[in-house]
Enzyme design. Structure first.
Site, mmCIF file in Angstrom:
data_model
loop_
_atom_site.group_PDB
_atom_site.id
_atom_site.type_symbol
_atom_site.label_atom_id
_atom_site.label_comp_id
_atom_site.label_asym_id
_atom_site.label_seq_id
_atom_site.Cartn_x
_atom_site.Cartn_y
_atom_site.Cartn_z
ATOM 1 C CG ASN A 37 -3.463 -73.707 90.968
ATOM 2 O OD1 ASN A 37 -2.509 -73.658 90.192
ATOM 3 N ND2 ASN A 37 -3.960 -74.837 91.434
ATOM 4 C CD1 TRP A 38 -3.908 -68.043 86.632
ATOM 5 C CD2 TRP A 38 -2.008 -67.451 85.622
ATOM 6 N NE1 TRP A 38 -3.948 -66.685 86.413
ATOM 7 C CE2 TRP A 38 -2.793 -66.298 85.799
ATOM 8 C CE3 TRP A 38 -0.755 -67.310 85.013
ATOM 9 C CZ2 TRP A 38 -2.385 -65.037 85.377
ATOM 10 C CZ3 TRP A 38 -0.340 -66.057 84.586
ATOM 11 C CH2 TRP A 38 -1.140 -64.923 84.770
ATOM 12 C CE LYS A 39 -6.432 -76.053 89.107
ATOM 13 N NZ LYS A 39 -7.539 -76.961 89.304
ATOM 14 C CG HIS A 53 -3.439 -78.596 93.690
ATOM 15 N ND1 HIS A 53 -4.152 -79.444 92.872
ATOM 16 C CD2 HIS A 53 -4.181 -77.465 93.808
ATOM 17 C CE1 HIS A 53 -5.271 -78.833 92.505
ATOM 18 N NE2 HIS A 53 -5.318 -77.632 93.057
ATOM 19 C CD GLU A 72 -8.236 -76.616 95.772
ATOM 20 O OE1 GLU A 72 -8.474 -75.467 95.392
ATOM 21 O OE2 GLU A 72 -7.268 -77.263 95.359
ATOM 22 C CB SER A 108 -16.408 -74.510 92.520
ATOM 23 O OG SER A 108 -16.280 -75.769 91.915
ATOM 24 N N GLY A 139 -8.978 -71.426 90.949
ATOM 25 C CA GLY A 139 -8.447 -72.088 89.753
ATOM 26 C C GLY A 139 -9.030 -71.465 88.498
HETATM 27 P P1 PGA Z 1 -11.140 -74.446 90.765
HETATM 28 O O1 PGA Z 1 -9.694 -75.002 91.085
HETATM 29 O O2 PGA Z 1 -11.245 -73.055 91.305
HETATM 30 O O3 PGA Z 1 -11.229 -74.470 89.266
HETATM 31 O O4 PGA Z 1 -12.113 -75.366 91.418
HETATM 32 C C1 PGA Z 1 -9.092 -74.789 92.303
HETATM 33 C C2 PGA Z 1 -7.828 -75.577 92.433
HETATM 34 O O5 PGA Z 1 -7.762 -76.715 91.914
HETATM 35 O O6 PGA Z 1 -6.859 -75.107 93.052
#
Ligand code: PGA
Length: 244
Positions: free
Chosen positions: A8-10, A89, A159, A207, A228
């Site tokens: 998930n590149w956001k 999400h 998540e 994480s 992420g």
């Molecule tokens: P993260 O994000 O791996 O940086 O905790 C995961 C996500 O929000 O999908």
């Protein structure tokens, strides 16, 4: 069985050039054990299309088309090769996405043969197990009214919000994850029946990096990871692949 690694590149990277560079690094990896889904910002999707990876979107419109400025429909995503889409999400729920919209989105995605990656997870873990009710409500409300058959291919991304890297609490332990997966499977069985529930994949997010993958990879019934922050570092992604 291959494991999913869903990136998930956001709202990253900043440009198409940098997105293509990052993808170029991933394409050098060994895909024998991994199905890689890259959920990139919408404008990059078409240009990132590649046989080795699966294209994913980070959200979709709850409308099927029409006068809705700024919305991106499931059929538009499908037409550029998108095969997966994150729904629900926590960062979108925080911006006002409702359960009603999530249900509509899942419907439109499955209608367009795009696999929804439904995110669920508690805000925090209480001592009295309130988080189980929170997980159950989120999951049940999102899928209970959908045709059972359409749910065969759905992916549930467990998540917990407290575990997302921006919250700085660290990831879950294998033991707690295992127990939560059993619980999720039970809810799924109650809603869609055992047979369909057994097809539904469950991945973990929060994480996730190479170290966490090493710790959690052998967790029973875990089908992969939603990644992420670490998904923006090619070196971490390489090690995640190695540790699966
Ligand atoms: P993260 O994000 O791996 O940086 O905790 C995961 C996500 O929000 O999908």
């Amino acid at each position: 069985m291959k494991k999913y690694v869903v990136l998930n590149w956001k709202a990253n990277p900043d440009t198409l050039v940098n997105a293509s560079k990052l993808l170029g690094e991933y394409l050098k990896l060994d895909y024998k054990k991994v199905d890689l889904v890259v959920c990139s910002p919408t404008p990059f999707l078409f240009a990132l299309k590649n046989k080795k990876i699966k294209l994913g979107a980070q959200d979709v419109s709850s409308f099927d088309g029409g006068a809705h400025t700024g919305e991106v429909t499931a059929s538009a995503l499908k037409s550029v090769g998108v095969k997966y889409c994150i729904v629900g999400h926590s960062e979108r729920r925080r911006m006002g996405e409702t359960t009603e919209e999530i249900v509509k989105k899942i419907k439109l995605l499955t209608k367009n043969n795009i696999i929804p990656i439904l995110c669920i997870g508690e805000r925090e873990r209480g001592l009295n197990g309130e988080h189980f009710t929170e997980i159950s409500d989120m999951l049940t409300e999102s899928i209970k009214d959908l045709p059972k058959k359409s749910l065969t291919n759905i992916i549930v991304a467990y998540e917990p919000i407290w575990a997302i890297s921006t919250e700085n609490n660290g990831a879950i332990t294998s033991e707690v994850l295992s127990e939560t997966i059993i619980y999720i499977k039970k809810i799924l069985s109650d809603i869609v029946g055992r047979k369909i529930a057994s097809n539904i994949k469950i991945i973990y997010g929060g994480s996730v990096d190479e170290k966490i993958v090493k710790e959690l990879s052998s967790t029973e019934s875990l089908d992969g990871f939603l990644v992420g922050k670490a998904g923006l570092k090619s070196n971490s992604v390489k090690k995640i692949f190695e540790n699966i």
